[in-house]
Design an enzyme around this catalytic site. Structure first.
Site, PDB file in Angstrom:
ATOM      1  N   HIS A  45       3.879   4.994   5.403  1.00 21.86           N
ATOM      2  CA  HIS A  45       5.171   5.597   5.079  1.00 21.86           C
ATOM      3  C   HIS A  45       5.533   6.561   6.196  1.00 21.86           C
ATOM      4  O   HIS A  45       4.705   7.372   6.617  1.00 21.86           O
ATOM      5  CB  HIS A  45       5.106   6.357   3.747  1.00 21.86           C
ATOM      6  CG  HIS A  45       6.395   7.066   3.432  1.00 21.86           C
ATOM      7  ND1 HIS A  45       7.456   6.422   2.856  1.00 21.86           N
ATOM      8  CD2 HIS A  45       6.784   8.334   3.653  1.00 21.86           C
ATOM      9  CE1 HIS A  45       8.465   7.279   2.721  1.00 21.86           C
ATOM     10  NE2 HIS A  45       8.075   8.452   3.192  1.00 21.86           N
ATOM     11  N   ASP A  95      11.464   9.207 -10.094  1.00 20.54           N
ATOM     12  CA  ASP A  95      11.788   9.721  -8.760  1.00 20.54           C
ATOM     13  C   ASP A  95      13.249   9.459  -8.423  1.00 20.54           C
ATOM     14  O   ASP A  95      13.912  10.309  -7.838  1.00 20.54           O
ATOM     15  CB  ASP A  95      10.888   9.112  -7.684  1.00 20.54           C
ATOM     16  CG  ASP A  95      11.323   9.598  -6.306  1.00 20.54           C
ATOM     17  OD1 ASP A  95      11.286  10.820  -6.098  1.00 20.54           O
ATOM     18  OD2 ASP A  95      11.748   8.784  -5.477  1.00 20.54           O
ATOM     19  N   ARG A 100      17.905  16.513  -7.254  1.00 21.27           N
ATOM     20  CA  ARG A 100      17.504  17.498  -6.234  1.00 21.27           C
ATOM     21  C   ARG A 100      18.510  17.544  -5.094  1.00 21.27           C
ATOM     22  O   ARG A 100      18.797  18.607  -4.541  1.00 21.27           O
ATOM     23  CB  ARG A 100      16.111  17.143  -5.684  1.00 21.27           C
ATOM     24  CG  ARG A 100      14.985  17.439  -6.658  1.00 21.27           C
ATOM     25  CD  ARG A 100      13.690  16.797  -6.195  1.00 21.27           C
ATOM     26  NE  ARG A 100      13.324  17.177  -4.855  1.00 21.27           N
ATOM     27  CZ  ARG A 100      12.698  16.368  -3.986  1.00 21.27           C
ATOM     28  NH1 ARG A 100      12.343  15.145  -4.327  1.00 21.27           N
ATOM     29  NH2 ARG A 100      12.387  16.797  -2.788  1.00 21.27           N
ATOM     30  N   SER A 119       7.493  12.913  -4.754  1.00 22.00           N
ATOM     31  CA  SER A 119       8.530  11.893  -4.595  1.00 22.00           C
ATOM     32  C   SER A 119       8.025  10.745  -3.720  1.00 22.00           C
ATOM     33  O   SER A 119       8.083   9.569  -4.091  1.00 22.00           O
ATOM     34  CB  SER A 119       9.766  12.555  -3.974  1.00 22.00           C
ATOM     35  OG  SER A 119      10.691  11.597  -3.556  1.00 22.00           O
ATOM     36  N   LYS A 157       6.205   6.807  -5.341  1.00 20.57           N
ATOM     37  CA  LYS A 157       6.744   5.485  -4.995  1.00 20.57           C
ATOM     38  C   LYS A 157       5.674   4.645  -4.305  1.00 20.57           C
ATOM     39  O   LYS A 157       5.508   3.465  -4.607  1.00 20.57           O
ATOM     40  CB  LYS A 157       7.944   5.643  -4.048  1.00 20.57           C
ATOM     41  CG  LYS A 157       9.194   6.117  -4.752  1.00 20.57           C
ATOM     42  CD  LYS A 157      10.347   6.301  -3.782  1.00 20.57           C
ATOM     43  CE  LYS A 157      10.181   7.547  -2.948  1.00 20.57           C
ATOM     44  NZ  LYS A 157      11.383   8.207  -2.510  1.00 20.57           N
TER      45      LYS A 157
HETATM   46  N1  URA Z   1      11.958  11.305   0.989  1.00 19.75           N
HETATM   47  C1  URA Z   1      11.634  11.030  -0.292  1.00 19.75           C
HETATM   48  O1  URA Z   1      11.400   9.885  -0.653  1.00 19.75           O
HETATM   49  N2  URA Z   1      11.585  12.059  -1.163  1.00 19.75           N
HETATM   50  C2  URA Z   1      11.827  13.336  -0.829  1.00 19.75           C
HETATM   51  O2  URA Z   1      11.750  14.202  -1.671  1.00 19.75           O
HETATM   52  C3  URA Z   1      12.170  13.600   0.517  1.00 19.75           C
HETATM   53  C4  URA Z   1      12.217  12.567   1.407  1.00 19.75           C
END
Ligand code: URA
Length: 437
Positions: A82, A161, A168, A183, A187
């Site tokens: 990621h 999320d 957010r 977050s 995922k």
């Molecule tokens: N990318 C994400 O997937 N979540 C966040 O909170 C910030 C960046």
């Protein structure tokens, strides 16, 4: 347990119990906890922070808010990467097929770009016919058959999320390390890969602008992964200049194809190899990083990663002929070079400024509903440290019309600084946190 009490305890700096965190996330996912309470909770976390145990509990609760995939029945170990995102970051397009060619299973779920240039899905959609919206069963089948598959977020993976991130975004609570950690990790953990490698970008073109912030996020990701029994590594990498020589969807696909052919910008090749090397060693398909780097370089040079990319494109409905015939990729009607205004060394390139240029050329989206022009952007960008003579090209702009190209030219020139002396060398990999050796 009243939601109000959980919010009050967080507000007062009390460490929450895992069951309290689970209750608020579960309630929010099914609509029993309203947005105004969740916003208050997120703000309390923003100010009070979370302990490592709380962050792990939040990540777990968000991961289990929907479907959790498993690749445990795969003969190959599963691993994924990621990136926190940056300008010109096309690494995933090379990394997934390279890791597959090295014997890993890569189930990659990626995102679209918002507020900046396109995301991995936008880049993949430059390839005619490429489908990023597959059913989970097809996703798993392609991972099994090809070794890698790249799709978009499904409605069933980590739904907490999706809801919380949107909240957010409008309540000033995005820049919180525990909330970002939960977050990102929820995922990635729901996607089912056993090993995760993070590319935490640091600099003007990144979410984390300072090394201190990047270190904080990397450490939090590693700690949370360890608490949830995942093998993890994090590389903090430079995003104080664009990554590689191309920015823009189809242009980045072209650059990724070059690297998959064994050429392309060295920095893109080196960073991809390093990230896959950590994935491979942590997954036990390579004995050491040194060995892995050699193997991965050979897989690129012999076209074996390119072959995986072709198979993945075909499996996902795309036209793999574009790998041999780049004219099948979207091409902008206006292409013009930006000449250097003077002799000198390229001393600095502001990645954020160039990202904005590409956004204005149509290569990104301001709103989630905007459509992207896959053909536009910048390529052949002279790397920092290159010596140029006045009139020689600094880069090439790909635009929808002459007016937009002219506007972009002035902004590109303002983003690139020339100097009489060569700048000092800056490594792309700033720090590595990994058990792999
Ligand atoms: N990318 C994400 O997937 N979540 C966040 O909170 C910030 C960046």
């Amino acid at each position: 347990m009243l939601t109000k009490w959980i919010i009050e305890r967080k507000r007062d700096g009390v460490e929450l119990k895992p069951e309290e965190i689970e209750a608020i996330i579960q309630g929010y996912t099914i609509g029993e906890v309203p947005d105004y309470q969740m916003a208050a909770f997120a703000m309390a976390v923003y100010f009070r922070g979370m302990t490592p145990a709380e962050t792990a509990a939040l990540t777990k609760a968000m991961m289990h808010s929907g479907e959790v995939l498993s690749f445990d029945d795969e003969p190959r170990p599963s691993a994924d990467k990621h990136s926190t995102g940056g300008i010109g970051d096309k690494i995933s397009l090379i990394l997934a097929p390279l890791a597959a060619a090295a014997g890993l299973a890569v189930p990659m779920i990626s995102g679209r770009g918002l507020g900046v240039t396109g995301g991995t899905l936008d880049k993949l959609e430059s390839i005619p016919g490429f489908n990023v919206q597959l059913r989970v069963a097809d996703f798993k089948r392609i991972v099994r058959e090809v070794g890698c598959c790249m799709i978009g977020q499904t409605a069933t993976l980590a739904p907490a999320d999706r809801k919380l991130y949107a909240l957010r975004d409008v309540t000033g609570t995005v820049p919180s390390i525990p909330l970002i950690t939960a977050s990102i990790m929820s995922k990635k953990l729901a996607e089912g890969a056993a090993t995760l490698v993070f590319d935490v970008k640091c600099g003007r073109g990144a979410f984390m602008r300072t090394l201190e912030d990047a270190r904080g996020l990397a450490a939090s990701l590693i700690r949370t992964g360890a608490a949830l029994d995942r093998r993890m590594a994090a590389l903090i990498t430079d995003m104080d200049r664009p990554l590689g020589a191309s920015i823009g969807n189809a242009l980045e696909v072209r650059e990724a194809i070059e690297v998959l052919r064994g050429s392309g910008p060295q920095v893109v090749r080196d960073l991809t190899i390093e990230l896959v090397a950590h994935m491979a060693v942590l997954s036990d398909v390579q004995p050491t990083l040194v060995h892995a780097r050699g193997t991965l370089a050979r897989l690129l040079d012999k076209g074996q990663a390119l072959d995986r990319f072709a198979r993945m494109i075909t499996a996902q409905g795309g036209d793999a002929r574009c790998l041999d015939d780049l004219s099948l990729l979207p091409t902008a009607p206006v292409q013009q070079a930006v000449p250097a205004p003077a002799d000198g060394y390229v001393a600095d390139i502001d990645p954020d400024a160039l990202g904005r240029v590409v956004l204005e050329l149509g290569g990104g989206r301001r709103l989630a509903t905007d459509t992207i022009d896959h053909s536009t952007g910048i390529n052949e960008l002279a790397a920092v440290g290159t010596r140029v003579a006045a009139g020689e090209p600094l880069c090439r702009i790909h635009a929808r019309n002459a007016e937009e190209a002219a506007g972009a030219t002035a902004k590109v020139l303002a983003a690139i600084r020339l100097a009489e002396q060569p700048p000092g060398e800056t490594p792309v990999i700033i720090e590595t946190i990994s058990e792999a050796t």
